[in-house]
Design a protein around this motif. Sequence first.
Motif, PDB file in Angstrom:
ATOM      1  N   VAL A 154       4.977  48.275 -86.464  1.00 45.77           N
ATOM      2  CA  VAL A 154       4.054  49.049 -87.294  1.00 45.77           C
ATOM      3  C   VAL A 154       3.509  48.181 -88.421  1.00 45.77           C
ATOM      4  O   VAL A 154       4.134  47.212 -88.849  1.00 45.77           O
ATOM      5  N   GLU A 155       2.328  48.568 -88.877  1.00 42.38           N
ATOM      6  CA  GLU A 155       1.732  47.980 -90.075  1.00 42.38           C
ATOM      7  C   GLU A 155       1.873  48.995 -91.191  1.00 42.38           C
ATOM      8  O   GLU A 155       1.476  50.153 -91.043  1.00 42.38           O
ATOM      9  N   VAL A 156       2.457  48.571 -92.310  1.00 46.01           N
ATOM     10  CA  VAL A 156       2.571  49.442 -93.474  1.00 46.01           C
ATOM     11  C   VAL A 156       1.610  48.901 -94.518  1.00 46.01           C
ATOM     12  O   VAL A 156       1.801  47.809 -95.061  1.00 46.01           O
TER      13      VAL A 156
ATOM     14  N   VAL B 136      17.422  55.649 -80.984  1.00 46.19           N
ATOM     15  CA  VAL B 136      17.763  54.860 -82.167  1.00 46.19           C
ATOM     16  C   VAL B 136      16.705  53.768 -82.299  1.00 46.19           C
ATOM     17  O   VAL B 136      16.044  53.413 -81.323  1.00 46.19           O
ATOM     18  N   LEU B 137      16.553  53.253 -83.508  1.00 51.47           N
ATOM     19  CA  LEU B 137      15.618  52.169 -83.730  1.00 51.47           C
ATOM     20  C   LEU B 137      16.368  50.981 -84.307  1.00 51.47           C
ATOM     21  O   LEU B 137      17.096  51.127 -85.294  1.00 51.47           O
ATOM     22  N   HIS B 138      16.211  49.843 -83.681  1.00 47.59           N
ATOM     23  CA  HIS B 138      16.782  48.592 -84.179  1.00 47.59           C
ATOM     24  C   HIS B 138      15.664  47.870 -84.919  1.00 47.59           C
ATOM     25  O   HIS B 138      14.677  47.462 -84.314  1.00 47.59           O
ATOM     26  N   LEU B 139      15.804  47.757 -86.243  1.00 44.54           N
ATOM     27  CA  LEU B 139      14.815  47.057 -87.066  1.00 44.54           C
ATOM     28  C   LEU B 139      15.187  45.583 -87.101  1.00 44.54           C
ATOM     29  O   LEU B 139      16.285  45.225 -87.527  1.00 44.54           O
ATOM     30  N   SER B 140      14.290  44.730 -86.600  1.00 47.12           N
ATOM     31  CA  SER B 140      14.593  43.317 -86.405  1.00 47.12           C
ATOM     32  C   SER B 140      13.930  42.386 -87.410  1.00 47.12           C
ATOM     33  O   SER B 140      14.488  41.348 -87.739  1.00 47.12           O
ATOM     34  N   GLN B 141      12.721  42.722 -87.866  1.00 49.86           N
ATOM     35  CA  GLN B 141      11.979  41.767 -88.683  1.00 49.86           C
ATOM     36  C   GLN B 141      10.912  42.458 -89.516  1.00 49.86           C
ATOM     37  O   GLN B 141      10.380  43.490 -89.130  1.00 49.86           O
ATOM     38  N   ALA B 142      10.607  41.862 -90.658  1.00 51.61           N
ATOM     39  CA  ALA B 142       9.463  42.253 -91.481  1.00 51.61           C
ATOM     40  C   ALA B 142       8.746  40.979 -91.889  1.00 51.61           C
ATOM     41  O   ALA B 142       9.386  39.947 -92.134  1.00 51.61           O
ATOM     42  N   CYS B 143       7.420  41.036 -91.933  1.00 54.12           N
ATOM     43  CA  CYS B 143       6.666  39.860 -92.369  1.00 54.12           C
ATOM     44  C   CYS B 143       5.398  40.291 -93.087  1.00 54.12           C
ATOM     45  O   CYS B 143       4.861  41.371 -92.850  1.00 54.12           O
ATOM     46  N   LEU B 144       4.940  39.416 -93.960  1.00 53.03           N
ATOM     47  CA  LEU B 144       3.712  39.668 -94.694  1.00 53.03           C
ATOM     48  C   LEU B 144       2.521  39.507 -93.768  1.00 53.03           C
ATOM     49  O   LEU B 144       2.492  38.623 -92.912  1.00 53.03           O
TER      50      LEU B 144
ATOM     51  N   SER C 264      -0.819  44.092 -96.210  1.00 55.13           N
ATOM     52  CA  SER C 264       0.110  44.888 -95.409  1.00 55.13           C
ATOM     53  C   SER C 264       1.381  44.106 -95.105  1.00 55.13           C
ATOM     54  O   SER C 264       1.388  42.876 -95.119  1.00 55.13           O
ATOM     55  N   VAL C 265       2.430  44.860 -94.800  1.00 52.71           N
ATOM     56  CA  VAL C 265       3.675  44.284 -94.304  1.00 52.71           C
ATOM     57  C   VAL C 265       3.879  44.855 -92.899  1.00 52.71           C
ATOM     58  O   VAL C 265       3.660  46.044 -92.666  1.00 52.71           O
ATOM     59  N   PHE C 266       4.265  43.999 -91.979  1.00 58.57           N
ATOM     60  CA  PHE C 266       4.487  44.392 -90.593  1.00 58.57           C
ATOM     61  C   PHE C 266       5.990  44.429 -90.309  1.00 58.57           C
ATOM     62  O   PHE C 266       6.708  43.501 -90.687  1.00 58.57           O
ATOM     63  N   PHE C 267       6.426  45.500 -89.665  1.00 55.48           N
ATOM     64  CA  PHE C 267       7.822  45.679 -89.309  1.00 55.48           C
ATOM     65  C   PHE C 267       7.923  45.713 -87.785  1.00 55.48           C
ATOM     66  O   PHE C 267       7.077  46.324 -87.120  1.00 55.48           O
ATOM     67  N   TYR C 268       8.957  45.065 -87.233  1.00 54.30           N
ATOM     68  CA  TYR C 268       9.143  44.975 -85.790  1.00 54.30           C
ATOM     69  C   TYR C 268      10.578  45.316 -85.408  1.00 54.30           C
ATOM     70  O   TYR C 268      11.497  45.135 -86.191  1.00 54.30           O
TER      71      TYR C 268
END
Length: 108
Positions: free
Chosen positions: A6-8, A23-31, A87-91
Amino acid sequence: MEFWGVEVKSGQPLKVNLGEGKVLHLSQACLGEIKNTKSSDSVCLYVNVDGKKLVLGTLNSEKLPQQLFDLVFDKDFQISHNWKNGSVFFYGYKADQPIDGPSYPSRI
């Protein structure tokens, strides 16, 4: 398992609905794209679960533009950040919720 990303956007917290039995496994966030190249402000990443807002981590465009996680969420939550320049992107990935059994601890 299925990929999740997702893009926040700036100033727009995002509610994450997992769906029944997921369930959701949150692996990474990046600018995302940096609009102001001279900015080296720290960007706080937040998660809000059950009305509790917690800091997941901090990003910085010059020193740490991405961060790895190993977090599993089994209920809906909200993610946000305080970056005003983009934005910050979460994967991560979604998976079926494990069934309690001999190899899984009981949930309280």
